[in-house]
Design a protein around this motif. Structure first.
Motif: not given
Length: 158
Positions: A61-87
């Motif tokens: 938010r402090d960087r001026g990112m909109s709410a929708g873009n924050i959610v997009d960036n969070l999910v987009s960054a988190y998803c590959p971590i989960v996708a790589a979890n072989a457990a």
């Protein structure tokens, strides 16, 4: 785009035979630090994870990112971590990312001065069914019923 990411993740449940498909957002890796991503992916209690999420949301938010873009960036960054979890199997991966997307949306769209705090509490299916049944019998939502029970219990514990 936030809605598109959530729809994509929700559709994963119907496509269990296929691996988790993460939203394609290469910019997400540059907006959230590796340390912050580790804090989101680390196992631990939900309060610590919520605090880490709130810190990241505040930074974006402090960087001026909109709410929708924050959610997009969070999910987009988190998803590959989960996708790589072989457990985790594909269904667990989709459920984990969907749960995170929901938590991220609440963190981003929560009012600054909250009158109420939302707690995510995983329940076994039998407990969730019992809550739904009792709430229905009292003509309340499960959330209203659970809040009533907890508040009453806290009052009697004093």
């Amino acid at each position: 785009m936030a809605v598109a990411a959530l729809v994509l993740i929700a559709a994963q449940d119907r496509l269990l035979a296929k691996p988790l498909a993460c939203p394609n957002n290469p910019a997400a890796a540059n907006t959230i630090s590796a340390e912050d991503l580790k804090s989101l992916a680390a196992s631990g209690n939900s309060i610590d994870r919520a605090a880490a999420l709130d810190r990241i949301v505040a930074t974006l938010r402090d960087r001026g990112m909109s709410a929708g873009n924050i959610v997009d960036n969070l999910v987009s960054a988190y998803c590959p971590i989960v996708a790589a979890n072989a457990a985790l199997d594909d269904r667990q991966k989709a459920t984990t990312v969907r749960s995170f997307a929901s938590q991220a949306s609440r963190a981003v769209y929560a009012p600054e001065e909250a009158d109420e705090i939302i707690l995510d509490v995983p329940l076994p299916p039998a407990a969730a069914k019992a809550i739904n049944d009792k709430a229905k019998a009292e003509r309340m939502s499960p959330q209203e019923w659970a809040a009533k029970i907890i508040i009453n219990d806290l009052k009697t514990a004093r």
